[in-house]
Structures are given as C-alpha cells and as structure tokens.
Design an enzyme around this catalytic site. Sequence first.
Site, short mmCIF file in Angstrom:
data_model
loop_
_atom_site.label_atom_id
_atom_site.label_comp_id
_atom_site.label_asym_id
_atom_site.label_seq_id
_atom_site.Cartn_x
_atom_site.Cartn_y
_atom_site.Cartn_z
N CYS A 1 0.87 -14.72 4.63
CA CYS A 1 1.07 -13.35 4.16
C CYS A 1 0.65 -12.28 5.16
CB CYS A 1 0.32 -13.14 2.85
SG CYS A 1 0.88 -14.22 1.51
N HIS B 1 -8.58 -15.22 13.45
CA HIS B 1 -8.03 -16.53 13.07
C HIS B 1 -9.19 -17.51 12.91
CE1 HIS B 1 -5.32 -19.84 12.69
NE2 HIS B 1 -4.27 -19.16 13.10
N HIS C 1 -6.59 6.41 3.91
CA HIS C 1 -5.75 5.59 3.03
C HIS C 1 -5.94 4.11 3.34
CE1 HIS C 1 -3.80 9.36 2.01
NE2 HIS C 1 -3.56 9.58 3.29
N HIS D 1 -3.47 -6.00 1.24
CA HIS D 1 -2.46 -6.96 0.79
C HIS D 1 -2.64 -7.28 -0.69
CE1 HIS D 1 0.00 -10.43 0.26
NE2 HIS D 1 -0.99 -11.31 0.35
N HIS E 1 1.23 -4.51 -9.49
CA HIS E 1 1.75 -4.37 -10.86
C HIS E 1 3.27 -4.24 -10.87
CE1 HIS E 1 2.83 -2.16 -14.57
NE2 HIS E 1 1.86 -2.87 -15.11
N ASN F 1 3.23 -10.02 -5.75
CA ASN F 1 2.85 -10.38 -4.38
C ASN F 1 4.12 -10.65 -3.58
OD1 ASN F 1 1.94 -11.52 -2.00
ND2 ASN F 1 0.47 -12.90 -2.98
#
Length: 530
Positions: free
Chosen positions: A259, A338, A427, A431, A460, A464
């Site tokens: 993702c 990572h 802001h 994710h 909502h 995802n």
Amino acid sequence: MPSGEQHLLATEIVNRGIESSGPNAGSPTFSVSVRRRLPDFVQSVNLKYVKLGYHYLINHGLYLATIPVLVLVFSAEVGSLSPEELWRKLWEDAQYDLGTVLPFLGVLAFTLSVYSMSRPRSIYLVDFACHKPHDDLKVTKAQLIDHAIRSKKFDESTIEFQRRILHASGIGDETYLPKPLLAGENCATMKEGRAEASAVMFGALDELFEKTRVRPKDVGVLVVNCSVFNPTPSLSAMIINHYKMRGNILSYNLGGMGCSAGIIAVDLARDMLQANPNNYAVVVSTETVGYNWYQGKERSMILPNCFFRMGCSAVLLSNRRRDFHRAKYRLEHVVRTHKGADDRSFRCIYQEEDEQRFKGLRVSKDLMEIGGEALKANITTLGPLVLPFSEQLLFFVTLVLRHLFGSNRSQPPRKPYIPDYKLAFEHFCVHAASKAVLDELQRNLELSDGNMEASRMTLHRFGNTSSSSIWYELAYLEAKGRVRRGDRVWQIAFGSGFKCNSLVWKSMGRVRKPSNSPWLECIDRYPVAL
C-alpha cells in the site's frame, strides 16, 4: 461593586507610624488600601501562545542575538564620522582597481552558474485525479455479508467474524467492488483483472489529461504501481498502448510493494525527472480487488476482503520551470523506511495459499506493533528535515535527561517527548488502512480529530484503496477548500515488506475547489459521525 468583580480586588494594610497628636497620640496607626489586582496570567494566558513564543525565540535566536550587535557596531562606526567625512570615505572606497573588479565579477558569475546548474531541479505537482467508479458498483456492508452467505463458502462463525470486522472497520455503505465479484463469478482471471485495471486506470488518466491539458505524447516518464496484479505485457504497457504514447518514453511497472508503493513510485519519478530535464512524469497508483479476492476460511486472510475496495489515482509531475505558476504543490521531501531485513516484519503481510490452496493475503496479528516500529524509524528520519529547531531541541534534551536519570529506580522513568508534528504540517494524509490503524497512529503522534478527518472520511467513503488512498485524502482537503498558499502536506503510508514511507508537499498557492473530484457530489455530507 458587583459581586462578580470582587475577585478582581486586592486589599493592603499600610503602617502609618505613631500618631503624634490628638486623642490617639502615641499609638500606632494603620490604613487599609483597596486596589484592583493584576490578572492571573497562568489562568488568563493560553499556554499554547507561550509555547509558540518559545518556538519563535529559539528558531530566530541567531537573528535576535546578532542583529542588535550589528546595529550597535554600525551606529558607533557611522556616528563617529561627520556627514562630509562619511561621503568622502564612501567615494574613496568605491575607487577600486578595474583589474581587481573584473576577475572578481567573473569568478562570482562562474560560481553562481555552477551552483544553479548543479542544484536539484524543483519537482512540481501540476495536478492529480482520483477515479470514482460508476454507481452501479456501490456495495453496502449488508450486501457484502449477503454475498458471503450466498456463496456457501463460509460457515456461520466465519460469517459472524466478517460481520464484526465490517461493523468496526470505519467503512461506510458507498464503497465500490467489481460487478463480477458480487455476481458470484470468478474474478481471479487475467481477463477480469485486466478489465478492472483498465476501468480504474483509464478513468483516472482521462480526467488527469483533461484537467491539465497535457497530451499523452508529451509525457516522458510513466510509473505504474499495482501490488498483486502484474500481467504480461505490463500495466504500464497497457497505458502506453491505450494512449499511443511516444516510443522513447521511460516506463516502469512496480509490483508486490504493498500500500505504500504510491510514494515509492513518486520517488522513482522524481529521480527520473532529475536526470531528464524539461519533462513530464505520470504516476499511476492502483490495486485490483477482484483478482486477489480470498475464498477460503482462514480468518487472517479474510481481513483484506473486508477492507480493500476499488480505486486509482493519477498524478502529473513536472520539472519544467514554466509550470511554476500553474503547479499546485512542490515536492519537499521523500523519506522511505524498509524493515524487510527483519523476518517478522517481512512476513507481516504475506501472499500465499491456505490449506485448501486458496490464494490470498495473510495479515499477521503483530501488524500494529510492526507498523509502530516502522513509523518510529520513519519519523525519526523525517523529523530533522521538517520540525522547527526548538522542537528538535526539546526532544534532544528530554532524551538526554531520560538517559541520565532513567536508571533511578526510586523515580518513575521520564515519559519520552513526542515532537509536535502539527508545528511542521498543516495537513495530514495518513493511509486509510483501517480504523484501528488510524486510531493507533493518532494516539502515537498526538494528532487531533481535525488532523485525521481526511483519512477517516476517505476510509468511510471509499474504503482502503491501497496506494491511492492518500490521494483521495488530499482530494478531500481540496474539496473542502482548506489548502492555502504555503501549507505543508504530509502523506504517509504503510505497506508489506514491511515499509513506511512519507511524502512532504508545499502548496504553491491557494488551491481552489476543483470542478472535477471524486468528492464533488457528496462533500457537503462530510464529515459524518462515526
């Protein structure tokens, strides 16, 4: 005096000394003085302004300390000269030897030229688009449970497990899934995978090219990321074929990176633009839901079915100076972390077959802990790049105190100081993985509900959508008209591997509400109560 103002008064007894005459001669005399007391600054001054003043003092301490000294030295030097002597001194100092001035100007021009040519080019985000699937593909949570029941592939306990997960997921009833999936057809085929990928990618790219007025043949770099669906020819080749892009385009296809691959794709596009001046780069981030839909009974592999939904984003980047005035954002920082060297992190999200040979993504129960470790490593690297110096100083002092006095068993260990990232960003686009992930990250970074609004509302409304979710969140902020000139946006995403990556953008101007947005028809209904 009204009773409500009595607390503003203070009394004071004053010793007048010994009375010298009158009936009270020889006796000490006193008087009572009534006056208004000073306000209680601890109660009346908002402490956040004290903290802001501290940050301002630390960040500008060098200027506040040196400027008065320079002014005093300059005043003393100039004040000792008369006006005639001052003008004569300026004229004499201006009479330089021409043979000295010309080499100096030549060296200065050469130095400035080398510096200008060697410094990295600014990378601008001209615009972006997020695909909104057709309303025919909307699915409610009740419909998803009904589909699971009708498929007859799950027992009652597994269906009840899915119902509980969906209820606590933070996902609404207007997300999107491929139509063949709900019709009970086999979506895990190359044909259906290509059909789903084509629908979302071409939908986002059509909107992007229309908004930016850029022709597909003008694009010099193309980066596509999709984790689980990687056909041959690649998804990037599908886009090149569909839009008939030029033959010397630099194309890349990223697969299996989870993702957070959207941020990795932007990082790759940035590097390509640095090596290829005067160019455009397009980054396409998506995930195919139907191709990896799990049909078995392993609960740890059913979780992705409950959260992942259709979506895609397309981003246009540029290194052309002429795009400075029309770009929305400038790329400030990319920080990638990572944790794949650790076996537990590597297998945290793992694609495999279950005992019945059904393919899917297995999600480890240690996801929260592993994600927290990756987040800590990422923000530790990001912090010095974005945090005010005062915040870094507070963190360093607290760290030293913990090491010096943390071993004292008679006292509880000092709580580690968490830097206030709200001082670095206006802001936040986190994710939208799940409600539990957002709750944990909000708690760790001490963010407000307002900071997390874009992430929660995206979860909502769209679910995802994997690597494209951070762009749906930025689209939400723009649709609300909240992005102003100079605002800094932090996009942060997590992914298999295990990875945690961050992007930092700076707004080039006030971003007006877009005429085309996935939030256009529903923005007035948000935020909703969860």
